[in-house]
Design a protein around this motif. Structure first.
Motif, PDB file in Angstrom:
ATOM      1  N   ILE A 169     -31.244 -23.799   8.816  1.00  0.00           N
ATOM      2  CA  ILE A 169     -30.660 -23.429  10.095  1.00  0.00           C
ATOM      3  C   ILE A 169     -31.476 -22.307  10.716  1.00  0.00           C
ATOM      4  O   ILE A 169     -32.225 -21.600  10.031  1.00  0.00           O
ATOM      5  CB  ILE A 169     -29.190 -22.993   9.930  1.00  0.00           C
ATOM      6  CG1 ILE A 169     -29.095 -21.770   9.015  1.00  0.00           C
ATOM      7  CG2 ILE A 169     -28.348 -24.130   9.368  1.00  0.00           C
ATOM      8  CD1 ILE A 169     -27.677 -21.265   8.825  1.00  0.00           C
ATOM      9  N   PRO A 170     -31.351 -22.093  12.030  1.00  0.00           N
ATOM     10  CA  PRO A 170     -32.083 -20.986  12.677  1.00  0.00           C
ATOM     11  C   PRO A 170     -31.590 -19.638  12.182  1.00  0.00           C
ATOM     12  O   PRO A 170     -30.426 -19.491  11.757  1.00  0.00           O
ATOM     13  CB  PRO A 170     -31.759 -21.171  14.171  1.00  0.00           C
ATOM     14  CG  PRO A 170     -31.241 -22.561  14.305  1.00  0.00           C
ATOM     15  CD  PRO A 170     -30.605 -22.910  12.994  1.00  0.00           C
ATOM     16  N   HIS A 173     -28.252 -18.353  13.600  1.00  0.00           N
ATOM     17  CA  HIS A 173     -27.061 -19.205  13.498  1.00  0.00           C
ATOM     18  C   HIS A 173     -25.894 -18.416  12.888  1.00  0.00           C
ATOM     19  O   HIS A 173     -26.108 -17.577  12.001  1.00  0.00           O
ATOM     20  CB  HIS A 173     -27.380 -20.420  12.633  1.00  0.00           C
ATOM     21  CG  HIS A 173     -26.371 -21.514  12.709  1.00  0.00           C
ATOM     22  ND1 HIS A 173     -25.186 -21.484  11.986  1.00  0.00           N
ATOM     23  CD2 HIS A 173     -26.342 -22.679  13.413  1.00  0.00           C
ATOM     24  CE1 HIS A 173     -24.495 -22.579  12.233  1.00  0.00           C
ATOM     25  NE2 HIS A 173     -25.168 -23.325  13.101  1.00  0.00           N
ATOM     26  N   PRO A 174     -24.652 -18.652  13.335  1.00  0.00           N
ATOM     27  CA  PRO A 174     -23.505 -17.911  12.784  1.00  0.00           C
ATOM     28  C   PRO A 174     -23.346 -18.015  11.274  1.00  0.00           C
ATOM     29  O   PRO A 174     -22.767 -17.122  10.649  1.00  0.00           O
ATOM     30  CB  PRO A 174     -22.304 -18.551  13.501  1.00  0.00           C
ATOM     31  CG  PRO A 174     -22.855 -19.103  14.767  1.00  0.00           C
ATOM     32  CD  PRO A 174     -24.256 -19.545  14.445  1.00  0.00           C
ATOM     33  N   ALA A 176     -25.895 -18.204   9.124  1.00  0.00           N
ATOM     34  CA  ALA A 176     -27.156 -17.843   8.456  1.00  0.00           C
ATOM     35  C   ALA A 176     -26.962 -16.828   7.343  1.00  0.00           C
ATOM     36  O   ALA A 176     -27.753 -16.774   6.399  1.00  0.00           O
ATOM     37  CB  ALA A 176     -28.154 -17.324   9.482  1.00  0.00           C
ATOM     38  N   LEU A 186     -19.694 -27.556   8.875  1.00  0.00           N
ATOM     39  CA  LEU A 186     -20.641 -27.975   9.913  1.00  0.00           C
ATOM     40  C   LEU A 186     -20.196 -29.286  10.563  1.00  0.00           C
ATOM     41  O   LEU A 186     -21.015 -30.058  11.045  1.00  0.00           O
ATOM     42  CB  LEU A 186     -22.029 -28.144   9.286  1.00  0.00           C
ATOM     43  CG  LEU A 186     -22.582 -26.890   8.602  1.00  0.00           C
ATOM     44  CD1 LEU A 186     -23.756 -27.244   7.702  1.00  0.00           C
ATOM     45  CD2 LEU A 186     -23.004 -25.859   9.630  1.00  0.00           C
ATOM     46  N   ALA A 189     -21.448 -29.596  14.018  1.00  0.00           N
ATOM     47  CA  ALA A 189     -22.843 -29.178  14.241  1.00  0.00           C
ATOM     48  C   ALA A 189     -23.682 -30.361  14.716  1.00  0.00           C
ATOM     49  O   ALA A 189     -23.331 -31.517  14.518  1.00  0.00           O
ATOM     50  CB  ALA A 189     -23.427 -28.607  12.955  1.00  0.00           C
ATOM     51  N   ARG A 190     -24.792 -30.056  15.341  1.00  0.00           N
ATOM     52  CA  ARG A 190     -25.739 -31.079  15.772  1.00  0.00           C
ATOM     53  C   ARG A 190     -26.874 -31.127  14.753  1.00  0.00           C
ATOM     54  O   ARG A 190     -27.465 -30.103  14.404  1.00  0.00           O
ATOM     55  CB  ARG A 190     -26.285 -30.748  17.169  1.00  0.00           C
ATOM     56  CG  ARG A 190     -25.218 -30.622  18.235  1.00  0.00           C
ATOM     57  CD  ARG A 190     -24.538 -31.953  18.541  1.00  0.00           C
ATOM     58  NE  ARG A 190     -25.453 -32.924  19.117  1.00  0.00           N
ATOM     59  CZ  ARG A 190     -25.743 -32.987  20.404  1.00  0.00           C
ATOM     60  NH1 ARG A 190     -25.210 -32.146  21.265  1.00  0.00           N
ATOM     61  NH2 ARG A 190     -26.581 -33.915  20.850  1.00  0.00           N
ATOM     62  N   TRP A 191     -27.196 -32.335  14.302  1.00  0.00           N
ATOM     63  CA  TRP A 191     -28.190 -32.529  13.252  1.00  0.00           C
ATOM     64  C   TRP A 191     -29.429 -33.212  13.814  1.00  0.00           C
ATOM     65  O   TRP A 191     -29.352 -33.984  14.763  1.00  0.00           O
ATOM     66  CB  TRP A 191     -27.623 -33.386  12.119  1.00  0.00           C
ATOM     67  CG  TRP A 191     -26.514 -32.709  11.381  1.00  0.00           C
ATOM     68  CD1 TRP A 191     -25.206 -32.654  11.750  1.00  0.00           C
ATOM     69  CD2 TRP A 191     -26.617 -31.975  10.154  1.00  0.00           C
ATOM     70  NE1 TRP A 191     -24.477 -31.942  10.827  1.00  0.00           N
ATOM     71  CE2 TRP A 191     -25.318 -31.510   9.838  1.00  0.00           C
ATOM     72  CE3 TRP A 191     -27.665 -31.676   9.299  1.00  0.00           C
ATOM     73  CZ2 TRP A 191     -25.050 -30.762   8.693  1.00  0.00           C
ATOM     74  CZ3 TRP A 191     -27.400 -30.940   8.158  1.00  0.00           C
ATOM     75  CH2 TRP A 191     -26.112 -30.484   7.865  1.00  0.00           C
ATOM     76  N   GLY A 226     -34.003 -24.258  16.392  1.00  0.00           N
ATOM     77  CA  GLY A 226     -32.686 -24.495  16.960  1.00  0.00           C
ATOM     78  C   GLY A 226     -32.477 -25.848  17.579  1.00  0.00           C
ATOM     79  O   GLY A 226     -31.507 -26.055  18.316  1.00  0.00           O
ATOM     80  N   LEU A 229     -29.837 -29.071  12.949  1.00  0.00           N
ATOM     81  CA  LEU A 229     -29.865 -28.697  11.538  1.00  0.00           C
ATOM     82  C   LEU A 229     -30.555 -29.782  10.716  1.00  0.00           C
ATOM     83  O   LEU A 229     -30.586 -30.949  11.105  1.00  0.00           O
ATOM     84  CB  LEU A 229     -28.443 -28.495  11.016  1.00  0.00           C
ATOM     85  CG  LEU A 229     -27.549 -27.530  11.794  1.00  0.00           C
ATOM     86  CD1 LEU A 229     -26.217 -27.352  11.060  1.00  0.00           C
ATOM     87  CD2 LEU A 229     -28.230 -26.194  11.999  1.00  0.00           C
ATOM     88  N   GLY A 243     -36.657 -20.067   9.652  1.00  0.00           N
ATOM     89  CA  GLY A 243     -35.316 -20.579   9.432  1.00  0.00           C
ATOM     90  C   GLY A 243     -34.724 -20.024   8.150  1.00  0.00           C
ATOM     91  O   GLY A 243     -35.383 -19.312   7.383  1.00  0.00           O
TER      92      GLY A 243
END
Length: 281
Positions: A169-170, A173-174, A176, A186, A189-191, A226, A229, A243
Motif C-alpha cells: 500500500i502507499p 494509506h490509513p 500503513a 480492505l 479498497a480498490r485493487w 496509489g 493495492l 510503499g
C-alpha cells in the motif's frame, strides 16, 4: 472428428473471417469453407453463421471442447517426440513472474538455459505442449493445499514452496502503520488488476487499474504511487523500493509455488528439477 477441421473451425471463429483464417493457416479460402462444411456435415448442425461470421450456439459449445482437445493432441505429440532426447545440456523453463526467486535462480545451470516468463495461466499449456521442459507456476492456496490448475494434459506436479502474503500500500494509506491486515479491513479498497502476474483477492469493488504486463517492478510502483493495492508474497512486498508491506493474517492463505513436468524429466531438466525439489539429480 478430424483435428484439422477442428483447427480450421477454431481459427475462423477466433478471427470472425474465412479469409483471415485462410491466410493464417496457409489454406485457400475455398479450402477453409470446405473444412467448415465437412465439420458441419459430420456433426449434422450449423456451427457458424456466415454474415457476420460468428459461432452458433452449437459452435459455442464446440469451442468449449476444442481448446482442451487440441492441446491434448499437442501434448501427446510432444510426449512422443520427447523420446528423441533434446540437445544435451539444454533446458527450457517456463515460469510465472512471482515464481522467479532465489530458489529458481540457484537451481539453474550457468549455461544452456532458456527462461520464459509468462502469465501463470499460460505455463501449464506450454509445458504440456512440449514447448518447455519444466514449468513453475504460483497462486493463492490454503496452507499445504495444491493449486487449482487447468486440466490441459497429464502433468507431474510437485509443490516446492509456500510464503506468507502481504498487501503493498502507499506510505500515506490509513492502514500503513498496521502490524497486519485482514481482507475484511480492505473490503471497499480498490485493487490493481494484474492477470499477467496472477495474485488477486476476491473483492466486490471494481479494479482501480488494469495492468497488462508481467513486470513486478512496474506493479509495485503502481501500488506505491496509489493506483491500487497489490497482494504479493511477503518477501516481494518487503523488497519493493517504495510503499509499505503489511502482512495479511486473514483469511489464512499462502503464496504457493509448484513445479510442473510432462512426466519424468531427463538430462539438464532432471538436474534443475532435483535442485528445486531437493531430490536426487
Amino acid at each position: 472428428m478430424d483435428p484439422h477441421l477442428l483447427r480450421t473451425f477454431v481459427a475462423v471463429a477466433r478471427l470472425a473471417s474465412f479469409s483471415a483464417a485462410a491466410r493464417e493457416l496457409g489454406y485457400t479460402q475455398s479450402a477453409v469453407s470446405q473444412h467448415i462444411a465437412a465439420l458441419e456435415s459430420d456433426l449434422r448442425t450449423e456451427l457458424l453463421t456466415r454474415r457476420p461470421v460468428a459461432p452458433t450456439p452449437a459452435g459455442e459449445r464446440l469451442l468449449e471442447h476444442a481448446g482442451p482437445l487440441l492441446l491434448r493432441l499437442e501434448a501427446a505429440r510432444a510426449d512422443v517426440l520427447r523420446l528423441a532426447a533434446a540437445p544435451p545440456g539444454r533446458v527450457t523453463v517456463a515460469t510465472s513472474p512471482l515464481a522467479v526467486g532465489p530458489r529458481l535462480l540457484s537451481a539453474l545451470p550457468a549455461t544452456g538455459v532458456t527462461l520464459r516468463v509468462l502469465p501463470p495461466a499460460q505455463v501449464p499449456a506450454v509445458v504440456a505442449a512440449g514447448e518447455c521442459d519444466l514449468g513453475l507456476v504460483d497462486g493463492l492456496a490454503a496452507p499445504s493445499d495444491p493449486l487449482r490448475l487447468p486440466d490441459v494434459a497429464p502433468l507431474r506436479v510437485t509443490g516446492i514452496g509456500e510464503e506468507e502474503l502481504a498487501v503493498l500500500i502507499p506510505a500515506g494509506h490509513p492502514l500503513a502503520g498496521r502490524a497486519a491486515v485482514r481482507l475484511d479491513d480492505l473490503a471497499d479498497a480498490r485493487w490493481l488488476d494484474a492477470p499477467g502476474i496472477g495474485l488477486a483477492p476476491a473483492v466486490r469493488t471494481a479494479p482501480a487499474l488494469h495492468y497488462d504486463g508481467t513486470d513486478l517492478h512496474a506493479l509495485c510502483a503502481l501500488a506505491a504511487a496509489g493506483h491500487g493495492l497489490a497482494l504479493l508474497p511477503l518477501p516481494v512486498a518487503r523488497a519493493a523500493p517504495a510503499g509499505v508491506a503489511v502482512p495479511l493474517v486473514s483469511p489464512r492463505l499462502v503464496h504457493r509455488t509448484e513445479l510442473l513436468a510432462p512426466g519424468a524429466p531427463t538430462g539438464a531438466a532432471l538436474a534443475v528439477a532435483a535442485r528445486l525439489t531437493g531430490g536426487p539429480s
